[in-house]
Design a protein around this motif. Structure first.
Motif, PDB file in Angstrom:
ATOM      1  N   HIS A  58      59.677 -93.680   7.464  1.00 53.36           N
ATOM      2  CA  HIS A  58      58.516 -92.798   7.333  1.00 53.36           C
ATOM      3  C   HIS A  58      58.163 -92.179   8.681  1.00 53.36           C
ATOM      4  N   LYS A  59      58.194 -92.980   9.742  1.00 53.03           N
ATOM      5  CA  LYS A  59      57.872 -92.459  11.078  1.00 53.03           C
ATOM      6  C   LYS A  59      58.871 -91.385  11.505  1.00 53.03           C
ATOM      7  N   ARG A  62      58.261 -88.204   9.589  1.00 56.28           N
ATOM      8  CA  ARG A  62      57.049 -87.544  10.083  1.00 56.28           C
ATOM      9  C   ARG A  62      57.305 -86.861  11.419  1.00 56.28           C
ATOM     10  N   ASP A  74      52.224 -82.448   6.937  1.00 54.25           N
ATOM     11  CA  ASP A  74      51.857 -83.744   7.499  1.00 54.25           C
ATOM     12  C   ASP A  74      50.417 -84.106   7.157  1.00 54.25           C
ATOM     13  N   THR A  77      49.707 -85.633   3.012  1.00 53.44           N
ATOM     14  CA  THR A  77      50.636 -86.652   2.543  1.00 53.44           C
ATOM     15  C   THR A  77      50.358 -86.956   1.065  1.00 53.44           C
TER      16      THR A  77
END
Length: 382
Positions: A58-59, A62, A74, A77
């Protein structure tokens, strides 16, 4: 009246949102949109969980999106869209947002309410200067700085009112974005305690807060290693960066005048530290937010009736001089801070503690509470 409060942390962990929450409960019902509250906190009428999985994939996704400036994607979500759907059609008297990147969600909830004929002010409690929030980090500047600036440009002008914590932060928002902010310092509730007598031996100093590497707390440890015959230092930190916390303990090493204590619950901090002589804060001038900080601990030291010792940052220094309750180091080196502590005498510490006692009734949340109540009611009347 019915309120919506939006922030990222948990009730009971973050002092300022928790104090806002206590006020809003006296005015009506409240929906809280945040991380789950800590145990023991009086629950709101409605709770909406904002937390999302924080996995490495996920990081990475992103970060790629932010580097490509896909800011709206962003901001919206799947979790935030689900929150908006859950709140869609609900009417609120006012919405209080306490996180910069959650402002678009707060504004969208207002637009999605059922009765759009009634006022619904959206108020931001800007506890940081968000465009430069973690500017000491190269990764933050490269990845997250852009979206913070985007939200300030695109969304903050739609807000009805903005509070912030210091004059320096207010000036930053005005000069860069043309936004007017009202000062609301991060004071704790008033504590009816007397200044503790000054100890006849070494000066008893305390520092509490978070073990955050950006605050360069190793400078504080180095300063007190120079003061073994003059002062003791109790360090009461939340180890939110465990490796850094361990590093600080190692730096303290065999120094007999430095000890690490377990952190206190938020509502016990003032009484826990009130037996000391001096509250210390060696914050570096390495970011805009540090330069203009007026943190919770500054006012908690005042409520604990301590003398203060700080580095020469403008907003903290101006308030310390106004009330004359402590000393300011000449610069940001450990040598200068050690010299500031050495300059203290039993008489000067006693005088500063009395001045803190006099200031405590001015620098308390009850004054904020009364002003917040008036401001909310005026905004809701349109």
């Amino acid at each position: 009246m019915r309120f919506l409060q939006i922030f990222a942390n948990s009730l009971g962990r973050d002092p300022r949102p928790t104090r806002f929450y206590s006020l809003l409960r006296t005015l009506g019902s409240i929906t809280v949109c945040s991380a789950p509250p800590l145990a023991g906190v009086e629950p709101p009428e409605e709770f909406v969980d904002l937390t999302v999985p924080d996995s490495l994939p996920h990081k990475i996704r992103r970060a790629v999106g932010l580097l490509c400036r896909r800011y709206e994607r962003d901001l919206w979500t799947p979790r935030r869209r689900a929150v908006l759907d859950q709140l869609r059609g609900q009417d609120f008297s006012a919405i209080i947002c306490q996180e910069g990147l959650l402002v678009p969600l707060a504004l969208a909830v207002r637009e999605a309410r059922a009765d759009r004929g009634k006022p619904c002010p959206v108020i931001l409690d800007a506890r940081e200067y968000y465009p430069r929030q973690f500017e000491q980090s190269f990764i933050w500047r490269s990845v997250l700085g852009g979206i913070n600036r985007y939200v300030c440009r695109q969304y903050f002008p739609q807000l009805d009112h903005i509070f912030t914590v210091s004059l320096g932060l207010a000036q930053g928002y005005r000069e860069e974005y043309g936004l007017d902010c009202e000062l609301l310092p991060s004071c704790p509730y008033y504590q009816d305690i007397a200044p503790a007598p000054v100890h006849g031996g070494p000066i008893r100093c305390i520092h509490h807060g978070a073990a955050s590497s950006g605050r360069k707390l190793e400078v504080m440890v180095e300063a007190f290693r120079m003061l073994e015959d003059v002062a003791t230092l109790d360090v009461m930190l939340v180890p939110n960066e465990p490796d850094y916390y361990d590093k600080l303990r190692q730096l303290a090493g065999s120094a007999g005048n430095i000890r690490f204590l377990d952190p206190a619950p938020m509502n016990e901090i003032v009484h826990r530290i009130s037996g000391h002589d001096v509250g210390v804060f060696l914050l570096p001038d390495n970011t805009f937010n540090h330069r203009h900080a007026l943190p919770n601990k500054f006012f908690e030291y005042v409520q604990a009736r301590l003398a203060l010792a700080i580095t020469p940052l403008p907003d903290m220094s101006a308030m310390l001089r106004q009330y004359d309750f402590g000393v300011i180091a000449e610069d940001f080196t450990p040598q200068a801070f050690a010299a500031a502590i050495r300059s203290l005498t039993p008489d000067s510490i006693a005088r500063y503690k009395q001045h803190a006692d006099s200031a405590a009734r001015m620098l308390c949340w009850e004054n904020n509470d009364a002003h917040l109540r008036e401001t909310l009611l005026a905004l809701m009347e349109g």
